[in-house]
Motif scaffolding. Sequence first.
Motif, PDB file in Angstrom:
ATOM      1  N   UNK A  83       0.839  -1.202   0.000  1.00 29.53           N
ATOM      2  CA  UNK A  83       0.000   0.000   0.000  1.00 29.53           C
ATOM      3  C   UNK A  83       0.872   1.249   0.000  1.00 29.53           C
ATOM      4  N   UNK A  84       0.654   2.092  -0.994  1.00 28.68           N
ATOM      5  CA  UNK A  84       1.245   3.432  -1.048  1.00 28.68           C
ATOM      6  C   UNK A  84       0.194   4.389  -0.527  1.00 28.68           C
ATOM      7  N   UNK A  85       0.592   5.280   0.352  1.00 34.63           N
ATOM      8  CA  UNK A  85      -0.412   6.147   0.960  1.00 34.63           C
ATOM      9  C   UNK A  85       0.110   7.549   1.195  1.00 34.63           C
ATOM     10  N   UNK A  86      -0.844   8.469   1.250  1.00 32.12           N
ATOM     11  CA  UNK A  86      -0.609   9.809   1.771  1.00 32.12           C
ATOM     12  C   UNK A  86      -1.242   9.816   3.150  1.00 32.12           C
ATOM     13  N   UNK A  87      -0.422  10.032   4.170  1.00 30.37           N
ATOM     14  CA  UNK A  87      -0.917  10.091   5.540  1.00 30.37           C
ATOM     15  C   UNK A  87      -0.873  11.531   6.013  1.00 30.37           C
ATOM     16  N   UNK A  88      -2.004  11.998   6.530  1.00 29.18           N
ATOM     17  CA  UNK A  88      -2.050  13.346   7.102  1.00 29.18           C
ATOM     18  C   UNK A  88      -1.759  13.242   8.592  1.00 29.18           C
ATOM     19  N   UNK A  98       4.177  10.967   2.128  1.00 29.61           N
ATOM     20  CA  UNK A  98       4.081   9.804   1.249  1.00 29.61           C
ATOM     21  C   UNK A  98       4.740   8.647   1.981  1.00 29.61           C
ATOM     22  N   UNK A  99       4.038   7.538   2.093  1.00 31.65           N
ATOM     23  CA  UNK A  99       4.539   6.452   2.918  1.00 31.65           C
ATOM     24  C   UNK A  99       3.913   5.135   2.465  1.00 31.65           C
ATOM     25  N   UNK A 100       4.184   4.102   3.193  1.00 31.28           N
ATOM     26  CA  UNK A 100       3.519   2.819   2.998  1.00 31.28           C
ATOM     27  C   UNK A 100       2.717   2.507   4.245  1.00 31.28           C
ATOM     28  N   UNK A 101       1.610   1.794   4.052  1.00 35.10           N
ATOM     29  CA  UNK A 101       0.880   1.224   5.185  1.00 35.10           C
ATOM     30  C   UNK A 101       1.292  -0.239   5.230  1.00 35.10           C
ATOM     31  N   UNK A 102       1.923  -0.641   6.332  1.00 34.64           N
ATOM     32  CA  UNK A 102       2.422  -2.012   6.430  1.00 34.64           C
ATOM     33  C   UNK A 102       1.772  -2.694   7.630  1.00 34.64           C
ATOM     34  N   UNK A 103       1.972  -4.011   7.723  1.00 33.41           N
ATOM     35  CA  UNK A 103       1.495  -4.794   8.872  1.00 33.41           C
ATOM     36  C   UNK A 103       0.015  -4.544   9.163  1.00 33.41           C
ATOM     37  N   UNK A 120      10.676   0.723   9.394  1.00 38.43           N
ATOM     38  CA  UNK A 120      11.207  -0.457   8.700  1.00 38.43           C
ATOM     39  C   UNK A 120      12.707  -0.272   8.526  1.00 38.43           C
ATOM     40  N   UNK A 121      13.464  -1.199   9.093  1.00 37.02           N
ATOM     41  CA  UNK A 121      14.920  -1.115   8.942  1.00 37.02           C
ATOM     42  C   UNK A 121      15.298  -1.314   7.482  1.00 37.02           C
ATOM     43  N   UNK A 122      16.186  -0.460   7.021  1.00 41.39           N
ATOM     44  CA  UNK A 122      16.632  -0.527   5.619  1.00 41.39           C
ATOM     45  C   UNK A 122      18.127  -0.249   5.619  1.00 41.39           C
ATOM     46  N   UNK A 123      18.932  -1.347   5.600  1.00 41.64           N
ATOM     47  CA  UNK A 123      20.376  -1.167   5.699  1.00 41.64           C
ATOM     48  C   UNK A 123      20.714  -0.541   7.044  1.00 41.64           C
ATOM     49  N   UNK A 124      21.523   0.503   7.041  1.00 38.10           N
ATOM     50  CA  UNK A 124      21.884   1.153   8.306  1.00 38.10           C
ATOM     51  C   UNK A 124      20.870   2.229   8.698  1.00 38.10           C
ATOM     52  N   UNK A 125      19.827   2.409   7.906  1.00 34.86           N
ATOM     53  CA  UNK A 125      18.820   3.434   8.176  1.00 34.86           C
ATOM     54  C   UNK A 125      17.476   2.781   8.454  1.00 34.86           C
ATOM     55  N   UNK A 126      16.472   3.592   8.755  1.00 38.42           N
ATOM     56  CA  UNK A 126      15.101   3.117   8.921  1.00 38.42           C
ATOM     57  C   UNK A 126      14.169   4.027   8.137  1.00 38.42           C
ATOM     58  N   UNK A 127      13.104   3.433   7.626  1.00 29.21           N
ATOM     59  CA  UNK A 127      12.123   4.177   6.841  1.00 29.21           C
ATOM     60  C   UNK A 127      10.869   4.362   7.685  1.00 29.21           C
ATOM     61  N   UNK A 128      10.430   5.617   7.893  1.00 35.68           N
ATOM     62  CA  UNK A 128       9.138   5.804   8.571  1.00 35.68           C
ATOM     63  C   UNK A 128       8.004   5.232   7.713  1.00 35.68           C
ATOM     64  N   UNK A 132      -2.172   0.555  10.524  1.00 35.63           N
ATOM     65  CA  UNK A 132      -3.457   0.908  11.135  1.00 35.63           C
ATOM     66  C   UNK A 132      -3.284   0.974  12.636  1.00 35.63           C
ATOM     67  N   UNK A 133      -3.863   2.006  13.263  1.00 32.02           N
ATOM     68  CA  UNK A 133      -3.689   2.192  14.702  1.00 32.02           C
ATOM     69  C   UNK A 133      -4.303   1.018  15.451  1.00 32.02           C
ATOM     70  N   UNK A 134      -3.598   0.609  16.489  1.00 34.69           N
ATOM     71  CA  UNK A 134      -4.122  -0.462  17.343  1.00 34.69           C
ATOM     72  C   UNK A 134      -5.363   0.056  18.049  1.00 34.69           C
TER      73      UNK A 134
END
Length: 138
Positions: A83-88, A98-103, A120-128, A132-134
């Motif tokens: 899922x590609x999303x625009x989150x406000x 611009x982000x992904x909705x995961x899990x 999400x860990x990506x190499x030595x960095x992390x991606x915000x 969905x909120x618990x």
Amino acid sequence: MNKPEPVPDEVSLHYWEGARQGSLLLQRCPACRFYLHPPGVACPRCLSDSLDVVPACGRGTVYAFTVARQAFDPAFADDLPYVLALVELDEQPGLRMVTNIIDSELSEITAGAPVEATFEQRGEWSIPQFRLAQRRVR
Ligand code: ZN
């Protein structure tokens, strides 16, 4: 094949360093209190070039989304469908990422659904990213 990793520059370094430590950091103009994203060199509202970096609460709502069912980059083939999303973000109307909705259950993703940041860990960095909120326990 590995997914692409962030390449921070002097303008975005705070954002990526924060993400690596599990924190969503945003720039905020101390003069007019306006949040900006993506990172920039000046406030788009009052043009102040003195910007603070502050933690965001990490909550928002799905503004719009689409489901990718074809991997245009083979590195993402294992994630299909994704899922590609625009989150406000809750901080300010119109402050969108611009982000992904995961899990998250695909069928439960709707415009307006509450989401929360995850990383999400990506190499030595992390991606915000967001999920969905618990549901809150009363
Ligand atoms: Zn400003």
